[in-house]
Scaffold this motif. Structure first.
Motif, PDB file in Angstrom:
ATOM      1  N   ASP A  21       0.874  -1.346  -0.187  1.00  0.00           N
ATOM      2  CA  ASP A  21       0.021  -0.107  -0.017  1.00  0.00           C
ATOM      3  C   ASP A  21       0.867   1.242  -0.166  1.00  0.00           C
TER       4      ASP A  21
ATOM      5  N   ASP B 286      -7.716   2.071   1.417  1.00  0.00           N
ATOM      6  CA  ASP B 286      -8.955   3.021   1.566  1.00  0.00           C
ATOM      7  C   ASP B 286      -8.862   3.296   3.220  1.00  0.00           C
TER       8      ASP B 286
ATOM      9  N   THR C  48     -10.881   5.404   4.336  1.00  0.00           N
ATOM     10  CA  THR C  48     -12.267   5.884   4.801  1.00  0.00           C
ATOM     11  C   THR C  48     -13.250   4.676   5.141  1.00  0.00           C
ATOM     12  N   ALA C  49     -12.705   3.333   5.007  1.00  0.00           N
ATOM     13  CA  ALA C  49     -13.361   2.136   5.212  1.00  0.00           C
ATOM     14  C   ALA C  49     -13.671   1.957   6.797  1.00  0.00           C
TER      15      ALA C  49
END
Length: 468
Positions: A213, A241, A243-244
């Motif tokens: 990542d 992500d 925001t997950a």
């Protein structure tokens, strides 16, 4: 009383643009004038002129992108960042002053006091120092695991874990990480996998293709390639992500004091990297590990020949490794390109374009620490082409003794866990003719073999004399 007049500043001289003193500072340069240079320019300026106070206000509030001050951003550095991000397939990058700084700011942006990181125990010694000493001082706990033990990675994860960290090719033993397996652990844990891709470079391996990542590099090494300029870079690969699970990453998803009325995700989530914005606007800005414009320029020059150099580096290194494996003075060679390497299968899977040019070999140990050190010292003292330098990724071939140099702060147990012995010798194979490198090592090792044979003969004579 009349107003005092300022003292005269030397002889009164005039130029076409005004006084001499003003001209020597400002003449001949127009701010913002575009020059059509064919290569990136060195923007050797601490600060940048604003067109208005309103523009300055918007820049400082992060409402607008642009140049403010070179501690956080510089046009030459920006070119370097964009180029490395492109090579790694990332969405943004932050150039910093060294590889050590890159590791530090990359992880500090993810883990704060009271949180936790899982890291491979097979790491560069300076990274181990950072994680086990300095991060501990800051209240960030790090658990070290055997990078080849997937179950150990899994077992080490906690609710407070915020990152997994490893090197794609370890320094100095050249272990090739099973990146896909560790990436799967990171995905199940819901945390990013941060990979130090310094030894592999994006030419030999794009870590993003196997599940990483975030990537960090010591650009001091192969990206620059000539041993002239310190630098580091952090790359957001755009695969994680944040925001997950927004509650886990408040530094990105909640209101950020340096962005009025918003979060970094809201400000940079559509066309940029909130994570890199945090690295730059907080950790590079506050701690100051800035990459200079001049060093960025030199690193850009190095990047232009990265693929050509890596082809030569890796091909020569494999030739040297095969020679060492055949030499009687060598106990073992740690090179993933050799069939004998435990990491040969991983190298075939993850490094199809070439394996490591940084690797190690072990001399036959005597069992006595002082004698083993003298043995290594004797070999190194005989080298003429390969130079004793604490660096890797240079155009020159370099040698080091990890146990007394780069990994000297590690305990005996840590050294053993990283497969580093008192007779481990690290090589970074450069761009010289590989025949010269082999000949140099052959002379050094043959000389030590001759000395060892003489010592063994003397011991036999003494033993025989004592038996009569």
């Amino acid at each position: 009383m009349p107003e005092a007049t300022p003292p005269a500043a030397g002889p009164s001289r005039q130029t076409r643009s005004g006084s001499f003193a003003t001209a020597q500072v400002q003449a001949g340069y127009v701010t913002g004038l575009a020059e059509n240079t064919a290569v990136p320019s060195i923007h050797q300026s601490n600060g940048f002129e604003f067109s208005s106070l309103s523009e300055a206000r918007d820049l400082f509030a992060l409402r607008k992108d642009g140049n403010i001050y070179s501690r956080a951003a510089n046009p030459t550095v920006l070119v370097f960042e964009r180029r490395v991000a492109e090579l790694e397939g990332g969405i943004g990058a932050a150039g910093v002053a060294s590889g050590q700084a890159a590791v530090a700011v990359a992880l500090l942006a993810l883990a704060k006091q009271g949180e936790h990181i899982v890291a491979a125990r097979q790491l560069y010694g300076g990274t181990v120092d950072l994680l086990q000493d300095t991060f501990a001082d800051w209240g960030i706990e790090v658990t070290f695991v055997d990078q080849d033990d997937t179950a150990a990675w899994e077992a080490a994860v906690r609710p407070t874990t915020r990152a997994l960290f490893a090197e794609s090719i370890s320094n100095p033993i050249a272990q090739v990480l099973d990146l896909g397996a560790v990436a799967a652990v990171a995905r199940r844990a819901g945390v990013p996998l941060v990979i130090d891709n310094t030894v592999a470079t994006p030419y030999l391996q794009r870590a993003k293709d196997f599940g990483a990542d975030i990537v960090v590099h010591s650009a001091t090494k192969f990206l620059g390639g000539h041993g002239t300029s310190l630098g580091g870079v952090v790359v957001d690969l755009g695969t994680f992500d944040f925001t997950a699970d927004p509650g886990r990453w408040p530094q990105l998803t909640q209101t950020y004091p340096r962005v009025p009325d918003g979060s970094l995700v809201e400000r940079f989530g559509e066309a940029g990297s909130p994570y890199i914005a945090l690295v730059k606007t907080k950790y590079v800005h506050d701690l100051g590990p800035s990459l200079s414009a001049f060093n960025a320029f030199q690193l850009l020059q190095g990047l232009e020949t990265l693929d050509l150099r890596m082809q030569r580096h890796t091909a020569s290194a494999l030739t040297v490794a095969r020679f060492l494996e055949s030499h009687p003075a060598v106990a073992r060679v740690h090179h993933p390109g050799l069939d004998s390497s435990p990491w040969h299968a991983n190298a075939q899977a993850y490094l199809p374009d070439g394996t490591s040019s940084v690797f190690a070999f072990d001399l036959h140990a005597t069992g006595d620490a002082d004698a083993d050190f003298r043995l290594v010292e004797e070999v190194i003292s005989r080298l003429r082409v390969v130079r004793l330098v604490a660096n890797i990724g240079d155009a020159r071939s370099l040698v080091a003794h990890p146990a007394s140099m780069t990994h000297s702060h590690m305990s005996p147990a840590q050294l053993a866990e990283a497969y580093i012995t008192p007779t481990t010798v690290r090589l970074s194979i450069g761009l010289e003719d590989p025949r010269d490198i082999v000949d140099d090592l052959c002379r050094a090792l043959d000389g030590v073999s001759d000395v060892a044979s003489d010592d063994a003969g003397a011991e036999r004579q003494l033993a025989e004399a004592g038996s009569h």
